[in-house]
Design a protein around this motif. Structure first.
Motif, mmCIF file in Angstrom:
data_model
loop_
_atom_site.group_PDB
_atom_site.id
_atom_site.type_symbol
_atom_site.label_atom_id
_atom_site.label_comp_id
_atom_site.label_asym_id
_atom_site.label_seq_id
_atom_site.Cartn_x
_atom_site.Cartn_y
_atom_site.Cartn_z
ATOM 1 N N GLU A 51 -41.910 -32.214 82.174
ATOM 2 C CA GLU A 51 -42.987 -32.064 81.196
ATOM 3 C C GLU A 51 -42.858 -30.725 80.450
ATOM 4 N N HIS A 52 -42.496 -29.679 81.169
ATOM 5 C CA HIS A 52 -42.346 -28.370 80.549
ATOM 6 C C HIS A 52 -41.142 -28.356 79.603
ATOM 7 N N GLN A 53 -40.058 -29.044 79.974
ATOM 8 C CA GLN A 53 -38.863 -29.123 79.120
ATOM 9 C C GLN A 53 -39.185 -29.859 77.826
ATOM 10 N N ARG A 54 -39.957 -30.921 77.963
ATOM 11 C CA ARG A 54 -40.345 -31.664 76.745
ATOM 12 C C ARG A 54 -41.175 -30.799 75.831
ATOM 13 N N TYR A 55 -42.031 -29.994 76.418
ATOM 14 C CA TYR A 55 -42.873 -29.101 75.617
ATOM 15 C C TYR A 55 -42.021 -28.081 74.868
ATOM 16 N N LYS A 57 -38.864 -28.432 73.931
ATOM 17 C CA LYS A 57 -38.132 -29.117 72.865
ATOM 18 C C LYS A 57 -39.006 -29.323 71.639
ATOM 19 N N GLU A 58 -40.246 -29.677 71.881
ATOM 20 C CA GLU A 58 -41.167 -29.850 70.746
ATOM 21 C C GLU A 58 -41.344 -28.541 69.995
ATOM 22 N N LYS A 59 -41.452 -27.443 70.748
ATOM 23 C CA LYS A 59 -41.598 -26.139 70.103
ATOM 24 C C LYS A 59 -40.349 -25.797 69.304
ATOM 25 N N ASP A 60 -39.142 -26.092 69.848
ATOM 26 C CA ASP A 60 -37.900 -25.824 69.122
ATOM 27 C C ASP A 60 -37.785 -26.686 67.880
ATOM 28 N N ASP A 98 -48.213 -19.788 75.100
ATOM 29 C CA ASP A 98 -48.213 -21.253 75.119
ATOM 30 C C ASP A 98 -47.624 -21.785 76.419
ATOM 31 N N LYS A 99 -46.555 -21.121 76.894
ATOM 32 C CA LYS A 99 -45.964 -21.556 78.148
ATOM 33 C C LYS A 99 -46.921 -21.367 79.313
#
Length: 355
Positions: A51-55, A57-60, A98-99
């Motif tokens: 879930e954190h990785q997906r978050y 990627k969205e930020k990138d 945000d993190k």
């Protein structure tokens, strides 16, 4: 010269095209291999890490979109580069926030999930533990009656009360406790002195029989022995050799129907009259079955009916003060006084001997 240059250009272009193709192929291969590695790494991640990785990627992705939308003018780019140093730290701090917020936002969900697991585990443990404890208690010595005690008894032996109850030490505890009314009924039936009884727990597997006895109110004289008469008119067939001076003596009474009204009327008299009565005899005649002869401590005798004893005896102190000599106070019909003489009946003579 131009021809040579053109030929050079023509010969160079194919080489450049080949190099471009090889570079593009390598880039595609590298991208595919990196994607595979990322997919393999994602499979090994925990749900929270995915879930954190997906978050991230969205930020990138959002950052790349912003870069493409920026102007390509060199002047504008230079101005943006000047501002980049100022905003870069702020962006990093915002990303850090945000993190951190993304992690803290998920903490309540994890806590609630753990609470649900603990609750379910507690329910399962309880469901298995309760039957186990009940089974252990049922087969243990705690489920058997170990001891019986008696309280409140004054004139009855404790062992006699326990024996009359039929309680069994060593037998099942709860089955006997549920039938306690039957056991107390046996005690009252077999022991006339017992007014009521109650069985209750005194310890984890012990009983106490709380007994209330009938009060002894008088004595019945028979064959130079004295039998206690209880407040309910019951005569206890346990003779006593000597009479209690604080209790009135009854004689010639044959039935509880005669004893009960006599005792009730006697105890309704004033204390001064009660203390002056020494004995009450039942002396019925052919015409009157309620006649009583009351022997007084001052030497007089009173003839009175059982039914009007309480009312007529109220006048005795005044009548006794007006008598010059001891005699008979007849209250059967009205109030008459006569002295003792030689013409007295045999009952009167027996009464003088009793005095």
């Amino acid at each position: 010269m131009p021809i040579y240059s053109n030929h050079y250009l023509i010969t160079v272009k194919p080489n450049l095209a080949k190099e471009a193709n090889t570079i593009s192929k390598k880039g595609i291969f590298n991208r595919n291999s990196s994607k595979k590695r990322e997919e393999e790494n994602e499979e090994n991640l925990t749900p929270w890490q995915k879930e954190h990785q997906r978050y991230l990627k969205e930020k990138d992705g959002s950052g790349e979109k912003e870069e493409t939308s920026k102007p390509t003018n060199p002047a504008e780019i230079s101005e943006e580069n000047q501002e980049g140093d100022f905003t870069e730290n702020n962006n990093d701090q915002e990303q850090g926030k945000d993190k951190s917020t993304s992690f803290t936002d998920r903490l309540p969900k994890l806590k609630s999930h753990h609470k649900q697991l603990h609750k379910r585990l507690f329910i399962l443990i309880t469901l298995f533990t309760i039957p186990l404890l009940v089974t252990l208690y049922y087969i243990s010595p705690l489920n058997s009656l170990s001891k019986v005690e008696v309280e409140g008894n004054q004139n009855i032996d404790s062992q006699e009360i326990i024996a009359s109850s039929d309680l069994q030490v060593g037998q099942k505890l709860w089955s006997q406790y549920l039938d306690r009314e039957e056991f107390t009924r046996k005690i009252v039936q077999e022991l006339p002195r017992v007014k009521n009884a109650e069985i209750k727990f005194s310890a984890l597997n012990q009983f106490t029989i709380d007994v209330t006895e009938h009060e002894e109110v008088s004595l019945l004289a028979e064959d130079k022995k004295y039998y206690p008469i209880l407040e309910n008119g019951e005569v206890v067939r346990q003779p006593e050799e000597r009479a209690d001076e604080n209790k009135v003596i009854l004689e010639n009474f044959n039935s509880q129907n005669q004893i009960m009204p006599t005792i009730e009327n006697y105890y309704n008299l004033p204390d001064e009259i009660q203390s002056d009565v020494s004995q009450i005899n039942y002396t019925p005649s052919r015409n009157n079955e309620e006649l009583l002869t009351i022997f007084m401590n001052d030497g007089n005798r009173v003839i009175v009916n059982i039914s009007n004893m309480e009312q007529q005896m109220q006048y005795y102190p005044q009548v006794a003060q007006e008598m010059d000599d001891n005699g008979i106070v007849d209250m059967e019909v009205g109030i008459f006084v006569r002295p003792y003489d030689e013409n007295s009946t045999e009952d009167e003579q027996d009464g003088n001997e009793a005095e």
